[in-house]
Design a protein around this motif. Structure first.
Motif, PDB file in Angstrom:
ATOM      1  N   GLN A 144      -2.818   7.798  -8.072  1.00 24.72           N
ATOM      2  CA  GLN A 144      -1.912   7.631  -9.208  1.00 24.72           C
ATOM      3  C   GLN A 144      -1.526   6.159  -9.294  1.00 24.72           C
ATOM      4  O   GLN A 144      -1.172   5.536  -8.297  1.00 24.72           O
ATOM      5  N   LEU A 145      -1.592   5.616 -10.524  1.00 23.66           N
ATOM      6  CA  LEU A 145      -1.399   4.192 -10.747  1.00 23.66           C
ATOM      7  C   LEU A 145       0.033   3.901 -11.184  1.00 23.66           C
ATOM      8  O   LEU A 145       0.645   4.683 -11.920  1.00 23.66           O
ATOM      9  N   ARG A 182       0.819  -3.447 -17.275  1.00 24.06           N
ATOM     10  CA  ARG A 182       0.290  -4.264 -16.179  1.00 24.06           C
ATOM     11  C   ARG A 182       0.288  -3.444 -14.897  1.00 24.06           C
ATOM     12  O   ARG A 182       1.348  -3.065 -14.397  1.00 24.06           O
ATOM     13  N   PRO A 183      -0.888  -3.160 -14.312  1.00 29.08           N
ATOM     14  CA  PRO A 183      -0.918  -2.366 -13.074  1.00 29.08           C
ATOM     15  C   PRO A 183      -0.390  -3.175 -11.893  1.00 29.08           C
ATOM     16  O   PRO A 183      -0.743  -4.340 -11.720  1.00 29.08           O
ATOM     17  N   LEU A 184       0.467  -2.547 -11.079  1.00 31.39           N
ATOM     18  CA  LEU A 184       1.049  -3.277  -9.944  1.00 31.39           C
ATOM     19  C   LEU A 184       0.968  -2.524  -8.624  1.00 31.39           C
ATOM     20  O   LEU A 184       1.305  -3.077  -7.568  1.00 31.39           O
ATOM     21  N   GLY A 185       0.543  -1.285  -8.643  1.00 33.12           N
ATOM     22  CA  GLY A 185       0.458  -0.529  -7.391  1.00 33.12           C
ATOM     23  C   GLY A 185      -0.390   0.715  -7.550  1.00 33.12           C
ATOM     24  O   GLY A 185      -0.549   1.235  -8.659  1.00 33.12           O
ATOM     25  N   VAL A 186      -0.932   1.167  -6.435  1.00 36.08           N
ATOM     26  CA  VAL A 186      -1.733   2.393  -6.419  1.00 36.08           C
ATOM     27  C   VAL A 186      -1.213   3.308  -5.315  1.00 36.08           C
ATOM     28  O   VAL A 186      -1.042   2.867  -4.167  1.00 36.08           O
ATOM     29  N   ALA A 187      -0.940   4.550  -5.670  1.00 33.17           N
ATOM     30  CA  ALA A 187      -0.675   5.571  -4.653  1.00 33.17           C
ATOM     31  C   ALA A 187      -2.001   6.263  -4.373  1.00 33.17           C
ATOM     32  O   ALA A 187      -2.478   7.062  -5.182  1.00 33.17           O
ATOM     33  N   PHE A 188      -2.630   5.923  -3.249  1.00 34.64           N
ATOM     34  CA  PHE A 188      -3.890   6.550  -2.868  1.00 34.64           C
ATOM     35  C   PHE A 188      -3.607   7.953  -2.346  1.00 34.64           C
ATOM     36  O   PHE A 188      -2.749   8.146  -1.482  1.00 34.64           O
ATOM     37  N   GLY A 221       0.825  -1.207   0.000  1.00 29.46           N
ATOM     38  CA  GLY A 221       0.000   0.000   0.000  1.00 29.46           C
ATOM     39  C   GLY A 221       0.853   1.249   0.000  1.00 29.46           C
ATOM     40  O   GLY A 221       1.947   1.266   0.581  1.00 29.46           O
ATOM     41  N   GLN A 222       0.375   2.286  -0.671  1.00 35.48           N
ATOM     42  CA  GLN A 222       1.033   3.593  -0.693  1.00 35.48           C
ATOM     43  C   GLN A 222      -0.033   4.651  -0.403  1.00 35.48           C
ATOM     44  O   GLN A 222      -1.082   4.673  -1.056  1.00 35.48           O
ATOM     45  N   PHE A 223       0.270   5.547   0.544  1.00 32.36           N
ATOM     46  CA  PHE A 223      -0.749   6.472   1.051  1.00 32.36           C
ATOM     47  C   PHE A 223      -0.166   7.878   1.157  1.00 32.36           C
ATOM     48  O   PHE A 223       0.825   8.095   1.866  1.00 32.36           O
ATOM     49  N   PHE A 224      -0.804   8.832   0.463  1.00 37.34           N
ATOM     50  CA  PHE A 224      -0.298  10.201   0.410  1.00 37.34           C
ATOM     51  C   PHE A 224      -1.441  11.207   0.572  1.00 37.34           C
ATOM     52  O   PHE A 224      -2.619  10.834   0.621  1.00 37.34           O
ATOM     53  N   ARG A 261      -2.853   8.054 -14.327  1.00 37.69           N
ATOM     54  CA  ARG A 261      -1.981   6.981 -14.811  1.00 37.69           C
ATOM     55  C   ARG A 261      -0.506   7.264 -14.564  1.00 37.69           C
ATOM     56  O   ARG A 261       0.340   6.452 -14.919  1.00 37.69           O
ATOM     57  N   SER A 262      -0.177   8.393 -13.963  1.00 39.85           N
ATOM     58  CA  SER A 262       1.216   8.845 -13.908  1.00 39.85           C
ATOM     59  C   SER A 262       1.789   8.761 -12.504  1.00 39.85           C
ATOM     60  O   SER A 262       1.988   9.778 -11.839  1.00 39.85           O
ATOM     61  N   GLY A 263       2.068   7.535 -12.039  1.00 38.87           N
ATOM     62  CA  GLY A 263       2.760   7.387 -10.767  1.00 38.87           C
ATOM     63  C   GLY A 263       4.209   7.802 -10.849  1.00 38.87           C
ATOM     64  O   GLY A 263       4.893   7.924  -9.847  1.00 38.87           O
ATOM     65  N   ARG A 264       4.692   8.011 -12.070  1.00 40.75           N
ATOM     66  CA  ARG A 264       6.072   8.428 -12.311  1.00 40.75           C
ATOM     67  C   ARG A 264       6.041   9.744 -13.062  1.00 40.75           C
ATOM     68  O   ARG A 264       5.297   9.897 -14.032  1.00 40.75           O
ATOM     69  N   TYR A 265       6.872  10.683 -12.653  1.00 38.33           N
ATOM     70  CA  TYR A 265       6.798  12.033 -13.194  1.00 38.33           C
ATOM     71  C   TYR A 265       7.042  12.083 -14.699  1.00 38.33           C
ATOM     72  O   TYR A 265       6.376  12.816 -15.424  1.00 38.33           O
TER      73      TYR A 265
END
Length: 602
Positions: A434-435, A444-450, A422-425, A573-577
């Protein structure tokens, strides 16, 4: 190490730029100009409040900074630098004269110590302020963390737990922003960046006034509303534990002192402890507003009065009842820590101020400040070896960080996807996410930053908080988020009690706004479910507009369509800048999306 000296003219360029960063850094989900056809910015950009940079062209920007350079070639006096920077701020109408003067004075001492390593020229400063067409801003060199040579374990796609399996109920608090000078009846519309407070003036018949429980405007919370929130969560027990991701002080960033910041930290920490009781563990993270000046968190190699020791030491004292001794040691060192939540589950609290462009101390050295990401790798490898799951909490979402930091973090999450559960912000004040995708295919989705909504109303929002339901404490638990709820205080109802004329409700109700699985017809909120939800947003605009309404905690006036919708989907969709940059250019936004996202530095 002795740092190279820099000419005072170049120092002033950087200084003026630094002054602007916290001013433009306010999040503002309200109306913005339609210039250049950027209709999406009306709703997407968390724009600066009360400041005017939109009329400054590239030529004007570079001319102003060049004149300043020439004027100050022979004068290295600190007072002179501060005076001229304040004049630039005021004459370009970037802020009210008083605000320009106060923030110049507040930032001056920190700036002078850091500026020796600054490399900004006028073209670089204007590139950052006006856009890439005005120059090039490339001060942050790429860097890489080192991953262990241990092979990545085979990935097993997660499956929902069996019916009746234990669940953990976790309270999530973020962005409280308590305004110690909030004043009922003061002007809610004022010329300062923050209103509803002493000094905001008296509202005229055309203007709104500050409400009892809070206000739909550029206003933060009175203490009574913070206490009401905590009383409500106290009644709503039990909580297995609490995540709390910072930003305690108000947005009066031009007039803060260390004494005021520590007063807020101490008072709110003790209120949380009082209402939740001694048996509920709280795991906090450091927000960008905890420091003074705002955003400025020197890396640990900075010692003495300019270090963050005054802040970290007080945090360690106030949070000692919640955290183990080893966690307090790294908290004092760099504002980050790890702790065991339950057997089989560990939390890592990151100091995201070491990743944000708002922290100009990173101009000295932005390569993995405080060695934090390399430390994170060490923690995750140890947890993988032991079979632990890990939750990562922090203030600023990683997709809004500096490019190299964001890319390295994304790489770490990819490598340890079976460990990071889990990632929580917080930080953006809005209800979003952000996915993260696998780096090989980015499909392939592998994580969610809520990204949870704020407690504060800033700007034009209902107060709110989040509850997460997490796969519980049993052998083989995934520890993934199964569902979440958002609760709000409806200010329209709270400030005007039925049957009591215009009097406020003395006991306002915090109500459930929505539960994610019910609102979006999902079985869980696993990464695959969230990825499917994004596809639904694309194909079914009614569902997307519901998300848009919930994103603003039930208080938004206009729908998000066309370019706005495309932009929002890019963000999700942009968990990465650099993925945000890529989406930006693929959709023809010419860098405007990236600049819009970067202005979410609340």
């Amino acid at each position: 190490m002795r740092l190279p000296t820099v000419s005072p003219s170049r120092g002033l360029v950087t200084f003026t730029l630094v002054l602007m960063m916290p001013l433009f850094g306010f999040c503002h989900p309200g109306q913005v100009s339609r210039q250049s056809g950027l209709v999406f910015m009306q709703q997407f950009v968390h724009q600066g409040v009360g400041f005017n940079w939109k009329n400054v062209t590239c030529r004007l920007c570079q001319t102003v900074f060049t004149i300043i350079d020439i004027a100050l070639m022979s004068d290295a006096n600190e007072e002179r630098l501060a005076y001229v920077a304040g004049e630039v701020c005021s004459r370009l109408h970037l802020a009210d004269e008083r605000v320009c003067r106060d923030i110049t004075e507040l930032f001056r001492a920190d700036f002078i110590q850091a500026v020796q390593a600054s490399l900004l020229w006028p073209t670089e400063a204007c590139a950052l302020l006006v856009g890439p067409s005005c120059g090039k801003f490339d001060i942050y060199a790429p860097w890489n963390i080192t991953l262990p040579k241990v092979p990545k374990p085979p990935v097993t796609p997660p499956s929902p737990p069996k019916p009746g399996s234990p669940q953990s109920r976790v309270l999530f608090l973020t962005d409280i922003h308590w305004d110690q000078e909030y004043e009922v009846g003061s002007a809610a519309d004022c010329k300062d960046p923050l209103c509803c407070r002493k000094g905001s003036g008296t509202p005229s018949w055309r203007r709104r006034e500050a409400g009892y429980w809070g206000t739909y405007s550029k206003c933060d919370l009175p203490l009574r509303t913070v206490e009401s929130l905590l009383k409500n969560v106290d009644r709503d027990r039990p909580w297995d534990w609490v995540y709390w991701t910072g930003d305690i002080p108000a947005h009066n960033v031009w007039s803060q002192t260390r004494k005021q910041q520590l007063s807020g930290l101490i008072n709110i920490s003790r209120l949380v402890h009082e209402h939740l009781g001694p048996n509920v563990k709280v795991y906090p993270a450091v927000g960008n507003h905890e420091s003074v000046p705002v955003n400025l968190f020197p890396p640990p190699f900075v010692h003495g009065n300019r270090s963050s020791g005054w802040l970290y030491d007080t945090m360690a004292e106030e949070w000692a009842a919640w955290l183990p001794e080893q966690a307090l040691k790294t908290l004092r060192y760099g504002g980050f820590y790890t702790a065991e939540v339950q057997p089989g589950l560990r939390v890592v609290s990151l100091n995201m101020n070491f990743c944000t462009p708002g922290n100009f101390w990173l101009m000295v050295n932005s390569t993995d400040p405080a060695n934090q990401l390399q430390w994170l790798v060490h923690i995750l490898q140890a947890s993988e070896d032991k079979g632990e799951k890990v939750h990562i909490i922090g203030h600023i979402p990683p997709g809004l960080c500096l490019d190299s930091w964001s890319r390295n973090y994304y790489h770490i999450v990819n490598r340890y996807e079976s460990t990071v559960a889990g990632q929580f912000f917080g930080h953006t004040h809005l209800d979003e996410f952000q996915l993260f995708y696998d780096e090989e295919t980015m499909s392939r989705p592998l994580g969610v930053a809520f990204i949870a909504p704020s407690a504060t109303t800033f700007v034009n929002l209902n107060p709110g908080y989040r509850v997460y339901y997490i796969d519980g404490n049993y052998q083989g638990s995934s520890r993934l988020v199964l569902d979440h709820e958002t609760y709000i205080l409806n200010l329209t109802e709270a400030n005007h009690s039925p049957g009591l004329s215009f009097s406020p409700n003395p006991n306002p109700k915090w109500t459930l706004l929505y539960r994610a699985t019910e609102a979006y017809n999902l079985s869980t909120v696993f990464p695959s479910d969230i990825n499917g939800l994004i596809r639904t947003f694309i194909n079914d605009d009614r569902v997307f507009q519901k998300f848009w309404y919930l994103r603003y905690k039930g208080h938004v006036s206009e729908p998000c369509q066309e370019t706005c919708k495309t932009t929002m989907l890019c963000f999700l969709r942009s968990g990465r800048y650099d993925e945000l940059e890529r989406c930006d250019h693929l959709n023809g936004f010419e860098g405007n999306l990236v600049r819009a996202a970067r202005k979410t530095l609340c």
